[in-house]
Structure formats: structure tokens, C-alpha cells
Design a protein around this motif. Structure first.
Motif, mmCIF file in Angstrom:
data_model
loop_
_atom_site.group_PDB
_atom_site.id
_atom_site.type_symbol
_atom_site.label_atom_id
_atom_site.label_comp_id
_atom_site.label_asym_id
_atom_site.label_seq_id
_atom_site.Cartn_x
_atom_site.Cartn_y
_atom_site.Cartn_z
ATOM 1 N N ALA A 2 0.839 -1.174 0.000
ATOM 2 C CA ALA A 2 0.000 0.000 0.000
ATOM 3 C C ALA A 2 0.871 1.219 0.000
ATOM 4 O O ALA A 2 1.983 1.261 0.489
ATOM 5 N N LEU A 3 0.220 1.375 -0.379
ATOM 6 C CA LEU A 3 0.970 2.635 -0.324
ATOM 7 C C LEU A 3 0.678 3.321 0.995
ATOM 8 O O LEU A 3 -0.444 3.341 1.469
ATOM 9 N N ILE A 4 1.683 4.033 1.588
ATOM 10 C CA ILE A 4 1.510 4.661 2.889
ATOM 11 C C ILE A 4 1.010 6.094 2.706
ATOM 12 O O ILE A 4 1.593 6.872 1.960
ATOM 13 N N PRO A 5 -0.091 6.477 3.384
ATOM 14 C CA PRO A 5 -0.564 7.857 3.268
ATOM 15 C C PRO A 5 0.446 8.838 3.838
ATOM 16 O O PRO A 5 1.241 8.495 4.710
ATOM 17 N N ALA A 6 0.347 10.077 3.358
ATOM 18 C CA ALA A 6 1.300 11.084 3.816
ATOM 19 C C ALA A 6 1.252 11.251 5.327
ATOM 20 O O ALA A 6 2.265 11.540 5.954
ATOM 21 N N ALA A 7 0.088 11.022 5.933
ATOM 22 C CA ALA A 7 -0.032 11.211 7.385
ATOM 23 C C ALA A 7 0.855 10.270 8.172
ATOM 24 O O ALA A 7 1.235 10.549 9.305
ATOM 25 N N LEU A 8 1.191 9.111 7.568
ATOM 26 C CA LEU A 8 2.003 8.134 8.295
ATOM 27 C C LEU A 8 3.489 8.291 8.047
ATOM 28 O O LEU A 8 4.298 7.775 8.815
ATOM 29 N N LEU A 9 3.876 8.972 6.979
ATOM 30 C CA LEU A 9 5.280 9.005 6.608
ATOM 31 C C LEU A 9 6.198 9.598 7.664
ATOM 32 O O LEU A 9 7.277 9.062 7.917
ATOM 33 N N TRP A 14 2.499 4.968 16.714
ATOM 34 C CA TRP A 14 2.020 4.404 15.443
ATOM 35 C C TRP A 14 0.500 4.347 15.421
ATOM 36 O O TRP A 14 -0.141 4.712 14.428
ATOM 37 N N THR A 15 -0.103 3.901 16.516
ATOM 38 C CA THR A 15 -1.556 3.773 16.585
ATOM 39 C C THR A 15 -2.237 5.121 16.429
ATOM 40 O O THR A 15 -3.251 5.239 15.719
ATOM 41 N N ALA A 16 -1.700 6.146 17.044
ATOM 42 C CA ALA A 16 -2.288 7.482 16.920
ATOM 43 C C ALA A 16 -2.254 7.963 15.477
ATOM 44 O O ALA A 16 -3.243 8.509 14.958
ATOM 45 N N GLU A 17 -1.140 7.767 14.789
ATOM 46 C CA GLU A 17 -1.030 8.178 13.382
ATOM 47 C C GLU A 17 -1.966 7.358 12.505
ATOM 48 O O GLU A 17 -2.587 7.887 11.569
ATOM 49 N N ALA A 18 -2.093 6.062 12.793
ATOM 50 C CA ALA A 18 -2.980 5.199 12.001
ATOM 51 C C ALA A 18 -4.431 5.625 12.167
ATOM 52 O O ALA A 18 -5.203 5.657 11.193
ATOM 53 N N ARG A 19 -4.837 5.949 13.372
ATOM 54 C CA ARG A 19 -6.207 6.412 13.600
ATOM 55 C C ARG A 19 -6.480 7.707 12.832
ATOM 56 O O ARG A 19 -7.577 7.914 12.291
ATOM 57 N N THR A 20 -5.490 8.584 12.783
ATOM 58 C CA THR A 20 -5.642 9.840 12.045
ATOM 59 C C THR A 20 -5.848 9.573 10.558
ATOM 60 O O THR A 20 -6.713 10.192 9.906
ATOM 61 N N ALA A 21 -5.075 8.640 10.006
ATOM 62 C CA ALA A 21 -5.204 8.304 8.586
ATOM 63 C C ALA A 21 -6.568 7.695 8.286
ATOM 64 O O ALA A 21 -7.205 8.020 7.269
ATOM 65 N N LEU A 22 -7.044 6.822 9.160
ATOM 66 C CA LEU A 22 -8.359 6.204 8.959
ATOM 67 C C LEU A 22 -9.473 7.246 9.025
ATOM 68 O O LEU A 22 -10.436 7.191 8.253
ATOM 69 N N SER A 35 -11.383 -6.757 13.487
ATOM 70 C CA SER A 35 -11.576 -5.323 13.260
ATOM 71 C C SER A 35 -10.238 -4.588 13.312
ATOM 72 O O SER A 35 -9.208 -5.161 13.685
ATOM 73 N N MET A 36 -10.282 -3.308 12.982
ATOM 74 C CA MET A 36 -9.073 -2.505 13.070
ATOM 75 C C MET A 36 -8.597 -2.393 14.517
ATOM 76 O O MET A 36 -7.406 -2.213 14.776
ATOM 77 N N ASP A 37 -9.519 -2.546 15.465
ATOM 78 C CA ASP A 37 -9.108 -2.566 16.870
ATOM 79 C C ASP A 37 -8.167 -3.737 17.152
ATOM 80 O O ASP A 37 -7.293 -3.639 18.019
ATOM 81 N N ASP A 38 -8.352 -4.850 16.423
ATOM 82 C CA ASP A 38 -7.439 -5.986 16.587
ATOM 83 C C ASP A 38 -6.051 -5.660 16.039
ATOM 84 O O ASP A 38 -5.044 -6.134 16.563
ATOM 85 N N VAL A 39 -6.000 -4.854 14.981
ATOM 86 C CA VAL A 39 -4.702 -4.388 14.480
ATOM 87 C C VAL A 39 -4.001 -3.572 15.564
ATOM 88 O O VAL A 39 -2.814 -3.782 15.854
ATOM 89 N N PHE A 40 -4.736 -2.654 16.164
ATOM 90 C CA PHE A 40 -4.143 -1.820 17.211
ATOM 91 C C PHE A 40 -3.722 -2.669 18.416
ATOM 92 O O PHE A 40 -2.678 -2.414 19.021
#
Length: 328
Positions: free
Chosen positions: A7-14, A185-193, A161-166
Motif C-alpha cells: 500500500a501505499l503509505i498515506p502522507a499522514a504516516l510518513l 504508530w496507533t495514533a497516526e494510524a487512527r488519524t489516517a483512517l 476489526s481494526m481494533d485488533d490491528v491496534f
């Protein structure tokens, strides 16, 4: 899915990913002196196995790509003494770290080869990583003094669910004494979602069929795996969400009857995306399926579509393919 069937990684995660990938290749002086006091002992129950860690594991073998990438993402490459089973291309930001880890087997190593790496921890991505027929059960390894972890997608109750990813990332972070990295990482991932959800607020879900593999039957994503939630979060509706598995077989007649408007192809292994598209386009049984008739395909690397650190970013990547108009 050959031997993996189970995937490509969104800019928010870079900004987060690049520093972590960089630090993964440099030993941490603080950890070299011994385990940090904070956070230990740590007790976790993983897929029914309860383990107490008095210190972070030091010699780790990862048995599938997506769990290897969890380790790399959390800056834990120097803990890896071996890895196995690469499904698809490693992300560019992970490549230097991945290349520094010995590949002990193309697929799964024999028990003898695994023990030869002298691990104190084995991290498996699929149940097959701990196959009884190969003498690699979690009990077998525990008897050899080796702790283990199995990716949560293999034992989640109900739908993954995505909660299982976290939770996966959080528990691995705690196990290795890097809870702060997991939390960041989890905070940035939540922002991207959240950004993806906002972009799709007014779109109508499109019916989606996942084509993983198969000829006589279609091996597809069911309703229990993280892939199903990813489709929903990306503005789709999995036409086989009623399949009570992460992955399973469907008949081609069922595919026709459910009339998907987009086919998501999982890209991995020796069969190319082009070959998979040709198989679908050339099948006369499928000629009236809207996705085939209109040649509407989306593509995800397999490592994007399983429970790992790619999943949140991959939702955005899939959304761009299902609803390109939303990004205009």
C-alpha cells in the motif's frame, strides 16, 4: 492460496514510519545494557497461550511477512535473527531493515532449521506457522524454551476489526519494551483512517468481490478477516461477507449471482495480477458480471490485506481505487 490457505503509505504516516524504519537498523544502546525496568514483568494471553515476560525477547524468528513488518515498523530489527515466507514485495521504507535479517527458509523452516537459529521467541502470522505435522506447535517450542506469538487474525472472536490491528501492535510493543512506539504508530494510524472516512462520507458502498486465487472455485475474502472491514472502510461492500471465515471458497455461480461491481485482486506469489485478470476476463461464465463487463479491477498486495501495520494505510489506497471520484 497454496500452502498459506488457512500500500501505499498515506502522507499522514510518513513522518512516523521513516524514523522508525531508520532506527530499526541501529542498535539501541539502552537495550544493549539490559531490559528496561518499566513495563516488566509483562503478562499477555495470546490466542489462548498465557506468557509472562521478565524482559524483552532478544532472539526472534518471524514466520510470515506481515509479522516481520510489525517488528520492523516498531524499530525491532536488531532483535531479529531470522525470518521466513515473503508473500510480496517489502515496502521501500522497510527494505534496508528486511535485507539485514537472515532468511532461514523460503517458506516455513523445518523444526531443525528453526532451532538452529537459536531463537527465544517465534512470531507467526498464520496458524500454519505452528503446524503440528512439522513439530512446530507452540507447545513443542515452549518445551524447547522458546516463547511464541500468533497474529490475532487467527484467533479473534467474531469479525476481525481494526481494533485488533491496534491490539496486535500494542501487545507486541509491550512485549519488546517499546510501548511508546506502538502508541505513536496507533495514533497516526487512527488519524489516517479518520481522514479516509471523512473523504468517503457521502459515497454509496460499491459491491466488491475479492479474488485471491482459484480456478475450479474462487478463493475469496470472507466476513471474519480484517480484509472485510478494510473493504467496508474503503467504501465497499464485500459480497461474501456472509462467509464465516477470513478466507474461503465460493462457486463461480455465486460470484455471478452476487454481481460485484469491482473485483479486488490480491497480488502475491508466482501468479501475476495480469494472469489473474486474464483468467477472469476470459471466463464465459463471468461475462455478465458487472465488474468483468466494465473491467473494473482494484489491486492490493496480500500484505496490505492481512492483520498488520499496512492495513490502516491500505484502506486509503483501496478507497482511491473504489471511489476515485471522492479524491477529485
Amino acid at each position: 492460496m497454496s500452502l498459506r490457505r488457512h500500500a501505499l503509505i498515506p502522507a499522514a504516516l510518513l513522518p512516523l514510519l521513516l524514523p522508525l524504519a531508520a532506527c530499526s537498523t541501529t542498535p539501541d544502546p539502552a537495550r544493549a545494557k539490559g531490559p528496561a525496568a518499566d513495563g516488566f514483568p509483562y503478562t499477555v494471553t495470546n490466542c489462548g497461550v498465557k506468557t509472562t515476560f521478565d524482559a524483552p525477547p532478544k532472539r526472534v524468528v518471524t514466520m510470515n511477512q506481515h509479522v516481520t513488518e510489525v517488528m520492523i515498523e516498531l524499530g525491532l530489527t536488531t532483535s531479529l535473527v531470522g525470518t521466513a515466507w515473503l508473500d510480496d514485495a517489502v515496502l521501500p521504507e522497510y527494505k534496508k531493515a528486511y535485507d539485514s535479517v537472515p532468511v532461514i527458509a523460503k517458506e516455513y523452516p523445518s523444526k531443525e532449521k528453526l532451532l538452529a537459529a537459536n531463537p527465544d521467541f517465534v512470531y507467526g502470522g498464520y496458524v500454519s506457522a505452528f503446524a503440528a505435522k512439522d513439530g512446530r506447535t507452540r507447545d513443542d517450542l515452549k518445551g524447547a524454551g522458546i516463547d511464541t506469538r500468533l497474529n490475532l487474525e487467527n484467533c479473534a472472536k467474531g469479525k476481525t476489526s481494526m481494533d485488533d490491528v491496534f491490539r496486535e501492535v500494542t501487545e507486541v510493543g509491550r512485549t519488546f519494551g517499546v510501548a511508546d512506539r506502538a502508541a505513536a504508530w496507533t495514533a497516526e494510524a487512527r488519524t489516517a483512517l479518520a481522514a479516509t472516512a471523512a473523504a468517503l462520507e457521502d459515497v454509496k458502498p460499491v459491491p466488491v468481490f475479492v479474488y485471491d486465487s482459484g480456478d475450479k472455485t474462487a478463493f475469496t475474502a470472507g466476513g471474519k478477516g480484517i480484509g472485510n472491514e478494510m473493504i467496508e472502510r474503503a467504501g465497499g461492500r464485500n459480497v461474501f461477507a456472509d462467509l464465516d471465515k477470513s478466507f474461503g471458497d465460493a462457486t463461480w455461480e455465486q460470484v455471478v449471482a452476487r454481481a460485484p461491481e469491482v473485483i479486488v485482486i490480491y497480488d502475491y506469489g508466482s501468479t501475476t495480477v495480469a494472469q489473474k485478470k486474464k483468467r477472469l476476463l476470459d471466463d464465459p461464465v463471468l461475462r455478465d458480471v458487472p465488474a468483468v463487463k466494465n473491467k473494473r479491477f482494484a489491486v492490493l498486495p496480500l500484505s496490505d490485506a492481512v492483520l498488520g501495520v499496512r492495513a490502516p494505510a491500505a484502506v486509503g489506497r483501496l478507497a482511491d481505487q473504489l471511489h476515485p471520484e471522492a479524491g477529485e
